[in-house]
Design an enzyme around this catalytic site. Sequence first.
Site, mmCIF file in Angstrom:
data_model
loop_
_atom_site.group_PDB
_atom_site.id
_atom_site.type_symbol
_atom_site.label_atom_id
_atom_site.label_comp_id
_atom_site.label_asym_id
_atom_site.label_seq_id
_atom_site.Cartn_x
_atom_site.Cartn_y
_atom_site.Cartn_z
ATOM 1 N N TYR A 171 -1.797 -0.224 10.743
ATOM 2 C CA TYR A 171 -2.184 -0.627 9.192
ATOM 3 C C TYR A 171 -0.654 -0.348 8.170
ATOM 4 C CZ TYR A 171 -3.866 -1.014 4.417
ATOM 5 O OH TYR A 171 -3.840 -1.364 3.092
ATOM 6 N N SER A 221 0.922 -0.964 0.101
ATOM 7 C CA SER A 221 -0.095 0.000 0.024
ATOM 8 C C SER A 221 0.909 1.207 -0.003
ATOM 9 C CB SER A 221 -0.798 -0.098 1.302
ATOM 10 O OG SER A 221 -1.567 1.399 1.451
#
Length: 260
Positions: A152, A139
């Site tokens: 995250y 990501s």
Amino acid sequence: MAPRTVLVTGAQSGIGRATALLLAQQGWRVGAFDLTVPDLAEAPEAAGAAVPIHCGRLDVTSTADWEQALTELTAGTGGVLDALVNNAGVISAGTFVEQDVDTHLRLVQVNVGGVIRGARLAHPYLLRSPQAHLLNLASASAMYGQPGLAVYGATKSAVKSLTEALDIEWRGTGITVTSLWPLFVRTAMVDEIKDLGTTRRLGVRLGPEDVARQVHRVLSGRRRVRSPHVMVGAQTRLAAPLTRMTPYWLNRQVIGWLNR
């Protein structure tokens, strides 16, 4: 030629679903796995697939589930797996102290532990393929720590580092190792972070199909990969080199501004 075999995790919805369907349409023998058995075999997009999609249940935090899924999928291929798409992931938004320890550790167990299990347990199956590929979904959050997504982002940084290490360790084995870095994608996961400053300021400009197309390009060898990391979308392609070139203090200022 026999169709190449790929296992896609987190295939019930979002990026995983779009990826499994696109690869099936392109002639791959697809194994689509998730916590709930995906319903892809009945999807209209799967009607034209040369090989029916194999759907099964897989908890990526379970070694036993991984072993069962790999055995099931490769039963008709002589134990050969041509590609693994480590896509399954979870997200939780909020400040670090707003979320309890179990929530943080669940992200680590799925986003990091699931990728580690997949890579390690699929390794002998990938070795049997003449052109194997391990593709991990990372990501843009791995570029710099994001307030509201602290753990995250940390999990995606771990995926980044693991990909880099395996890219070197497995060089010469015939296994290519790559990670994909999208920013925000229109999925149920992004619905959970729609109120974050970065989401509001940067918008959501990618759909699951955009990422799936990039997966297909990478796995089919149509994209020349100079790095183990592939940026997905114009925003990420622009931000990645800027983040590397600009000083730490400026990156910190920009991230702070985006999260106001």
